[in-house]
Design an enzyme around this catalytic site. Structure first.
Site, PDB file in Angstrom:
ATOM      1  N   GLY A  47       0.819  -1.222   0.000  1.00  0.00           N
ATOM      2  CA  GLY A  47       0.000   0.000   0.000  1.00  0.00           C
ATOM      3  C   GLY A  47       0.846   1.262   0.000  1.00  0.00           C
ATOM      4  N   CYS A  48       1.913   1.245   0.774  1.00  0.00           N
ATOM      5  CA  CYS A  48       2.776   2.426   0.852  1.00  0.00           C
ATOM      6  C   CYS A  48       3.527   2.643  -0.450  1.00  0.00           C
ATOM      7  CB  CYS A  48       3.735   2.296   2.035  1.00  0.00           C
ATOM      8  SG  CYS A  48       2.863   2.253   3.619  1.00  0.00           S
ATOM      9  N   THR A  49       3.872   1.564  -1.132  1.00  0.00           N
ATOM     10  CA  THR A  49       4.518   1.677  -2.433  1.00  0.00           C
ATOM     11  C   THR A  49       3.546   2.267  -3.451  1.00  0.00           C
ATOM     12  OG1 THR A  49       6.037  -0.145  -1.964  1.00  0.00           O
ATOM     13  CG2 THR A  49       5.663   0.398  -4.294  1.00  0.00           C
TER      14      THR A  49
END
Length: 158
Positions: A47-49
């Protein structure tokens, strides 16, 4: 600290990045309209990527519209360097290992994760106006599509 709202004064910060330190006041002075500060849980996770790559792909249009982007997580600077290099990120990622800035923005605390209540980083985004006040505070944002929604709210996309 509780959640921040539109009109609140943004907590000032100076944090380390892979290129030295980043300071909110200095970034506001350089920006035409303001600074987008987003908080994410952990570098190099799916998700952070997704979110970081969306900001990367929108960096030029955000900058053209007068906004600077800063990402903040509790990750150490070495992890931020790996993340930046792996995904060719073109904006600063700042390290907040003691979570002081995360807590000041209300972006760390109780949250739901797979149905369980846990303590952690609450994925959040703030648009900080030139005068240091918050013009937008968004908590519990979804990584996918978030940057597109933010661009629309800022009037960058119709």
């Amino acid at each position: 600290m509780g959640k921040l709202q539109q009109g609140d004064r943004a907590p000032e910060f100076t944090l380390e990045t892979i290129d030295g330190s980043v300071n909110l006041v200095a970034e506001l002075e350089k920006a035409d309209k303001g600074v987008v500060v987003y908080f994410y849980p952990k570098a190099m996770t799916p998700g952070c990527t997704t979110e970081a790559c969306d900001f990367r792909d929108s960096e030029n249009s955000l900058k053209s519209a007068g906004y600077t982007v800063i990402g903040i997580s509790p990750d150490p600077v070495d992890s931020l360097r790996q993340f930046t290099d792996r995904d060719n990120l073109n904006f600063p990622l700042a390290s907040d290992p003691d979570r002081g800035v995360l807590e000041a923005y209300g972006a760390y605390g109780e949250k739901k994760n797979y149905g369980k209540t846990v303590q952690g980083v609450i994925r959040s985004t703030f648009v900080i106006a030139k005068d240091g006040t918050i013009s937008s505070a968004q908590y519990n944002v979804k990584a996918t599509g978030h940057v597109a929604r933010l661009r629309k709210a800022l009037g960058i996309d119709a």
